[in-house]
Motif scaffolding. Structure first.
Motif, PDB file in Angstrom:
ATOM      1  N   GLN A  59    -154.495  55.010  64.697  1.00 21.18           N
ATOM      2  CA  GLN A  59    -154.442  55.297  66.137  1.00 21.18           C
ATOM      3  C   GLN A  59    -153.116  54.822  66.734  1.00 21.18           C
ATOM      4  O   GLN A  59    -152.471  55.537  67.509  1.00 21.18           O
ATOM      5  N   ASP A  62    -150.237  57.017  65.402  1.00 25.81           N
ATOM      6  CA  ASP A  62    -150.178  58.324  66.068  1.00 25.81           C
ATOM      7  C   ASP A  62    -149.544  58.195  67.453  1.00 25.81           C
ATOM      8  O   ASP A  62    -148.751  59.050  67.866  1.00 25.81           O
ATOM      9  N   ASN A  66    -146.105  59.968  68.519  1.00 26.77           N
ATOM     10  CA  ASN A  66    -146.013  60.893  69.655  1.00 26.77           C
ATOM     11  C   ASN A  66    -144.908  60.468  70.618  1.00 26.77           C
ATOM     12  O   ASN A  66    -144.116  61.297  71.090  1.00 26.77           O
ATOM     13  N   ASP A 309    -144.889  58.003  59.720  1.00 32.93           N
ATOM     14  CA  ASP A 309    -145.621  59.092  59.060  1.00 32.93           C
ATOM     15  C   ASP A 309    -146.163  58.635  57.705  1.00 32.93           C
ATOM     16  O   ASP A 309    -147.327  58.921  57.366  1.00 32.93           O
ATOM     17  N   VAL A 312    -149.088  56.122  58.294  1.00 34.96           N
ATOM     18  CA  VAL A 312    -150.326  56.799  58.695  1.00 34.96           C
ATOM     19  C   VAL A 312    -150.934  57.540  57.506  1.00 34.96           C
ATOM     20  O   VAL A 312    -152.158  57.518  57.309  1.00 34.96           O
TER      21      VAL A 312
END
Length: 360
Positions: A59, A62, A66, A309, A312
């Protein structure tokens, strides 16, 4: 009496067992079809904290990704604008060198071009992206620059400054020169230096009163982008950057070159042209440095994005291992439950054929 109660208890227990097996069969069938455990935390026990941590990492990753993507797009738009501003500076530097040789009619041409370039440059620095001004710093809801008319328009600062200088010097041409500290000393270059160095007292005659409108200024709190837990990337590129101020200064001076000789002699225009050329070349050098620094920030943001990236992806893989089912184990459990259910159904059917006397 006790035998009858005991027999009823066995029947109730069998029914409870039957319900439990049916529930387990439905759960396992669902897990087999989805490939995911229905309640992985229950099976992990105290190890469930790892699962919760991995989900929190995804979470957070991300959210950072973003924010980084948006910031990267913003920086790309800024670099595009800076590239165009640099081309305009190069154009005016080249024209200034030509005008120094040709003079006369070329003065009028370069003055006209300077006003056009100033307008284009200010439009570029007023560029908005995603509803926010790119070069207004933290005051991104505001366009940072007032527009070229405020400087070189018919009622702009340049014309007002010329009128004041002419009034103070009478009918003689305006003296070109400047004091050692660049203060407004009644000379043309001194007055312009005071304006663009913001050393004048009156807000109406200062750079931040006439040209720059945003509350956020270079050297203040920088724009921040979150790139990790407790870590941010900062950059500071606003429309009052010294590179832009020097360029505005140079263009404002160049806009004077179409003044009549009675207001500004040819010798004075040559001095103005040389001063403007020096300022523009210095502005171009500063812009190259500033764009390079911004590019380094952009490159670091891209590297951080790649790291996020991978982080995650790794966390998602771990979660998949913890929540994913073993198809062979699940299939074996389903087969075993089906056999047990069939046996239970068979026993129940046999019991149902007994007479009430035999059953009791």
């Amino acid at each position: 009496m006790y035998d009858r109660v005991a027999s009823m208890g066995v029947s109730i227990g069998r029914q409870s067992q039957l319900n439990r097996m049916q529930s387990d069969l439905a759960r396992l069938t669902g897990e087999l079809s989805s490939g995911r455990k229905s309640d992985p935390a229950r099976e992990l026990g105290v190890g469930a904290s790892l699962l919760y941590k991995l989900r929190a990492d995804i979470q957070q990753g991300d959210a950072i990704a973003n924010a980084g993507t948006l910031a990267g797009q913003r920086l790309t738009a800024m670099q595009d604008a800076l590239s165009s501003v640099g081309e305009l500076m190069d154009q005016m530097s080249s024209e200034s060198l030509q005008a120094e040789v040709l003079k006369d009619d070329s003065f009028k041409t370069i003055a006209s071009n300077a006003r056009e370039v100033l307008g284009s440059m200010m439009d570029l620095l007023n560029t908005s992206w995603n509803g926010q001004s790119l070069f207004a710093g933290l005051d991104s809801a505001t366009k940072p620059l007032s527009g070229a008319e405020a400087l070189t328009g018919e009622t702009g600062w340049v014309q007002a400054a010329m009128a004041d200088l002419l009034a103070s010097s009478g009918a003689d041409p305006v003296e070109v020169g400047q004091s050692a500290d660049g203060a407004a000393d009644g000379t043309l270059l001194g007055t312009f230096n005071a304006m663009f160095n913001n050393t004048v007292v009156g807000l109406d005659d200062s750079f931040y009163g006439v040209v720059y409108q945003a509350a956020s200024r270079t050297g203040g709190e920088a724009t921040q982008v979150r790139i990790g837990a407790g870590e941010t990337l900062q950059y500071d590129m606003r429309a009052d950057n010294p590179a832009f101020r020097d360029a505005f200064h140079a263009l404002s001076l160049l806009s004077l070159l179409d003044q009549p000789d009675t207001a500004l002699s040819k010798e004075a225009k040559s001095d103005v042209l040389r001063e403007a050329g020096t300022l523009m070349r210095g502005a171009r050098s500063q812009l190259t440095t500033a764009a390079g620094i911004l590019g380094a920030k952009q490159e670091r943001l891209e590297r951080v994005g790649e790291i996020q990236d991978r982080t995650v992806t790794a966390a998602a893989a771990q979660i998949n291992d913890l929540e994913g089912v073993d198809y062979y184990t699940i299939s074996d459990k389903i087969s075993t439950l089906q056999i047990q259910l069939q046996a239970t159904y068979s026993i129940t059917a046999q019991i149902s054929k007994l007479s009430l006397v035999n059953y009791l």
